[in-house]
Write a protein that holds these residues in place. Structure first.
Motif, short mmCIF file in Angstrom:
data_model
loop_
_atom_site.label_atom_id
_atom_site.label_comp_id
_atom_site.label_asym_id
_atom_site.label_seq_id
_atom_site.Cartn_x
_atom_site.Cartn_y
_atom_site.Cartn_z
N SER B 86 0.85 -1.18 0.00
CA SER B 86 0.00 0.00 0.00
C SER B 86 0.88 1.23 0.00
N GLU B 92 -2.84 7.87 1.76
CA GLU B 92 -3.94 7.02 1.34
C GLU B 92 -5.23 7.63 1.88
N ASN B 93 -6.29 7.64 1.09
CA ASN B 93 -7.57 8.07 1.64
C ASN B 93 -8.06 7.04 2.62
N GLY B 95 -9.85 4.35 4.47
CA GLY B 95 -10.74 3.29 4.03
C GLY B 95 -10.39 2.76 2.66
N GLU B 96 -9.51 3.47 1.97
CA GLU B 96 -9.16 3.03 0.62
C GLU B 96 -8.02 2.02 0.68
N ASP B 97 -8.13 0.93 0.00
CA ASP B 97 -7.04 -0.04 -0.03
C ASP B 97 -6.23 0.20 -1.28
N THR B 98 -5.03 0.74 -1.11
CA THR B 98 -4.24 1.10 -2.28
C THR B 98 -3.32 -0.03 -2.73
N ARG B 101 -2.98 -1.00 -6.20
CA ARG B 101 -3.66 0.04 -6.98
C ARG B 101 -2.96 1.39 -6.78
N VAL B 197 -10.37 0.80 10.36
CA VAL B 197 -10.17 0.97 8.93
C VAL B 197 -9.00 1.90 8.62
N SER B 198 -8.94 3.03 9.34
CA SER B 198 -7.87 3.99 9.05
C SER B 198 -6.53 3.47 9.56
#
Lengths: 388, 466
Positions: B86, B92-93, B95-98, B101, B197-198
């Motif tokens: 990640s 990273e935003n 909750g977003e799983d980077t 990606r 999440v964060s």
């Protein structure tokens, strides 16, 4: 950005790749220079470690020697008379005090043996002419040997005490005498490994087998430590070193051939000894010499009484023996008819009665096989003079 | 830890043997006994660690543990390939799983970025390690492993100190087996418990607090694992150990580093330091002579001779002399000895020490450290104190002519208070010098340890050690 904020942000400390390569190369070169510098000094460093290693081995050996060996060989390694030979001992290291005598003397003896063998060769007898030649040469050799032995006399007169304790000035090397074909280290080490079974006629206790590989308590490295410690006694020995050795090694031999075999010893039947006792007169001076290892008993090695009976810590002190026998032992022990009987019993059967606070089994119980009636009477008379 | 632990035995010196013994003993505690015993036997290859145990640990180190590690590494890299990396949390935003990606402009490629960085750090850390090992740390082997000789203050390797600390809290099955297992299980299930999440630090205050607490607890437990904590040894043993101990754990007996030339054969006493510090220096000679006379008269000299005889050293008389002026390091050792005894004043009542040096061989001396003191009452390993906070000395009861009295089993009678001899009317009887005559004498104790020191042994204080 600072170091830690970069770290926390998951960024590289050095953003530019060129910087990273430069830092890496500098560090690598610096490391190689350092290792190269260490390598140059490595020989001296290892030599220092070797010295330390040997020194610490000797230290550990010394500690084990005092625990395991000193009770028989003495804490100073000079041996205990009648108990075990000295290791702090010129004979163990083959130190020859009279090489100018022994060198030519040994060569002459070897030559004489060859000539005698030639003369006695039954299969190939020499001619009469040759036999006369041999006889002439043997006579010459004997004269030369006698001359050499004259030269040795000053040394021999100084070494008298050592000779009573088993030293032979013409055969000064223990290893040569037992025809040991290897080093002193291996001699000591292998003796430690296997111990040495002995005849009770000349040593009260055998040398135990110390190595784990032969069923003893010590590991191989510990035996090497002890051996290193013993070898550390090697030095340029003086005559004082020689005469302070309390006991020299004994070479096993047939008692009949070695003398003393025909002598009758007292045995350990106290009643029988006491019956014969009035028939001899004790000499306190000879008793004192026997007691102090400066005279030999009728059979075997020096007695070594002083090895333990000093200061009263290991064994009762010599001073006041007779006073204690009369005032303390006899009143408490009615089974002894007289002080003499108590002393005789204590010498030939030492474990029958142990004086309180002392340990049983320390005193050798073979004195009955080493003393003649005269020896015993001399010692008893000497002890009776200790009435302080 | 699994990788490092079996290595620990391989130097096969005292440190290695006893550190591993502690770990293996914990395995032995596994319930029920049949399991513990069997595991112990499997691990040690015998009731005790010997040559067989060493071979087992060697094979664990080079084969078994690397094989297990290989499996774990495989799983690890498999997961890396499957899930990818990640972005850092801040980028990273929430909750977003980077993972897998990461936008192209934010990607960091292994070649050349990560590779150059890793090689650089390998070069830097190697350099630092080389510098440290050349100038700052020395890692000598200790004495050959010996299961017959247990050194004082044995500890587990540092990464297991926390378990050793926990063991001091109580039952060895709970604290030695169940507690560490629970910790390992906790670490394994933690990702399933903490499902926040964060990933930003600001949002993970509870988890970070728990993490810090955990590190603190482990640090405290590790401290408790040290021999300094919760292990009581009698003060005389501690003092002697400090005087002669072999180099271990960065410490060394303070007598060992004295240069050989300063180990002048003779008898030295800490009373020298006391007299110098507490008494008028002008009277030193007289006071020191008086001390020698006093120990001859009160029997302490004989006590030393007897003690040394037990330690295979024969000597006929005891006469102390001041340390020669050209032996400052010996003087330093004597001072340290004196200060140690001072710090144990309560347990070692009227205690004083002696350093006795005798020559064994021309390049080898024997050094006996002796400590003499009067016994005080000890309860549960600690000095018992009276209401004034003083130690309670102990006394032998003696008859009027001074011979010690014994009870019906033949043991000397020991009491906790001095008793003066009283006449018919209850007044103390005085002797010629006007002192009351006593029916009790202090219980005098003596203890000693000895070492041999060779000219070439070259012991030295370690940097940072004591």
């Amino acid at each position: 950005m600072g170091f830690f904020s970069r770290l926390l942000n998951g960024q590289m400390i050095f953003e530019r790749m060129e910087t990273r390569i430069l830092v890496g190369i500098v560090m690598f070169v610096a490391t190689m220079i350092l290792i190269g510098w260490v390598a140059i000094n490595e020989g001296a460093r290892m030599a220092a470690f070797d010295r330390q290693f040997a020194a610490r081995s000797i230290e550990r050996g010394a500690a084990m020697f005092s625990t395991y060996c000193s009770t028989c060989h003495g804490n100073d390694g000079r041996g205990i008379g009648g108990k075990a030979p000295g290791l702090n001992n010129p004979a163990l290291f083959g130190h020859d005090f009279i090489p100018e005598v022994n060198g030519p003397r040994n060569a002459l003896i070897a030559e004489r043996t060859t000539l005698e063998n030639e003369a006695n060769d039954g299969e190939n007898p020499p001619t009469d002419e040759r036999r006369a030649e041999i006889d002439a040469r043997v006579n010459e050799i004997n004269t030369q040997i006698a001359d050499l032995e004259q030269q040795a006399l000053p040394f021999i007169s100084q070494a008298q005490d050592a000779m009573v304790r088993g030293y032979d000035p013409y055969r000064p090397s223990r290893l040569a005498n037992v025809r040991w074909g290897s080093s002193v280290f291996n001699y000591v080490y292998s003796t430690l490994v296997h111990g040495r079974p002995v005849s009770s006629g000349y040593w009260p206790d055998p040398m135990p087998n110390w190595a784990q590989q032969s069923g003893g308590p010590l590991r191989d490295d510990q035996l090497r430590d002890i051996t290193n410690f013993i070898l550390n006694w090697n030095r340029d020995f003086t005559i004082e070193d020689l005469v302070s050795v309390q006991q020299f090694a004994v070479e096993p031999c047939d008692p009949l051939a070695c003398g003393g075999g025909g002598v009758e010893t007292v045995g350990n039947d106290v009643a029988a000894i006491m019956e014969q006792f009035p028939s001899v007169t004790g000499d306190p001076n000879r008793g004192q010499a026997l007691y102090n290892n400066s005279a030999l008993p009728a059979r075997g090695t020096v007695l070594g009484c002083t090895g333990c009976h000093t200061g009263g810590l290991q064994a009762p002190d010599l001073a006041g023996t007779w006073t204690r026998v009369l005032n303390e032992r006899l009143p408490a022990l009615p089974e002894y008819a007289s002080g003499e009987e108590y002393l005789v019993n204590s010498i030939v059967r030492p474990n029958d009665y142990i004086v309180p606070t002392y340990t049983a089994g320390l005193m050798p119980n073979n004195f009955g096989e080493r003393l003649s009636l005269q020896d015993l009477a001399d010692i008893v008379v000497y002890l009776m003079s200790q009435d302080q | 830890m699994l990788r490092r632990y079996p290595w620990c035995l391989l130097p096969w010196d005292q440190l290695a043997l006893w550190a591993v013994t502690i770990g293996a003993s914990m395995v032995e505690a596994s319930p029920p006994p049949i399991v513990g015993q069997t595991l112990n036997l499997l691990l040690r290859g015998g009731p005790d660690i010997g040559a067989n145990g060493l071979l087992r640990f060697y094979l664990l180190h080079v084969l078994a543990v690397p094989a297990i590690l290989f499996v774990f590494l495989g799983v690890h890299y498999y997961k890396v390939v499957i899930h990818g990396f990640s972005l850092p949390p801040q980028k990273e935003n929430i909750g977003e799983d980077t993972a897998k990606r990461v936008p192209l402009d934010k990607r960091v490629y292994y070649i050349p970025e990560i590779l150059t960085s890793e090689i650089m750090w390998i070069a830097v850390t190697t350099f630092v390690l080389v510098v440290l090992s050349i100038w700052f740390f020395h890692a000598p082997l200790e004495n050959h492993a010996d299961s017959q000789v247990t050194p004082l203050g044995t500890t587990a390797p540092w990464y297991f100190l926390w378990i050793q600390g926990a063991l001091k809290l109580g039952d060895k099955v709970f604290w030695g087996i169940i507690f560490p297992t629970l910790i390992i299980i906790l670490l394994m299930v933690w990702p399933y418990v903490d499902t926040q999440v964060s990933r930003r630090y600001a949002h993970r205050r509870l988890a970070i607090t728990i993490g810090c607490l955990f590190v603190s607890i482990m640090t405290i437990l590790s401290y408790m694992g040290l021999s300094e904590y919760g292990v009581t040894t009698s003060a005389d043993t501690e003092v002697l150990h400090d005087a002669v101990r072999e180099p271990a754990y960065g410490y060394i007996g303070f007598i060992r580093p004295v240069p050989f030339d300063q180990l002048v054969p003779g008898m030295y006493s800490t009373e020298q330091i006391r007299i110098e510090r507490e008494v008028n220096p002008a009277d030193f000679q007289l006071d020191f002579a008086a001390f020698n006379t006093e120990i001859d008269e009160n029997g302490q000299a004989d006590g030393i001779i007897e003690q040394l005889q037990l330690q295979y050293l024969s000597m006929t008389d005891v006469a102390f002399r001041p340390v020669p002026s050209d032996a400052p390091e010996l003087y330093r050792a004597l001072e340290e000895y004196y200060e140690l005894l001072e710090s144990e004043r309560q347990e070692l009542r009227n205690g004083w020490g002696a350093i006795i040096i005798t020559e064994t061989q021309p390049n080898l001396v024997r050094v006996d450290a002796v400590v003499l003191w009067e016994e005080v009452l000890i309860e549960r390993g600690r000095v018992a104190l009276d209401e004034n906070g003083n130690a309670i000395p102990r006394f032998y009861r003696v008859s009027e002519d001074g011979t010690p009295l014994t009870d019906e089993t033949g043991k000397p009678i020991i009491v906790d208070a001095p008793e003066p001899l009283l006449d018919a009317s209850g007044n103390p009887v005085l002797d010629e010098s006007g002192q009351p005559r006593m029916l009790t004498i202090p219980v005098e104790r003596v203890n000693s340890q000895y070492i041999y020191l060779h000219r070439n042994a070259e012991y030295f204080f370690l940097p940072g050690g004591g």
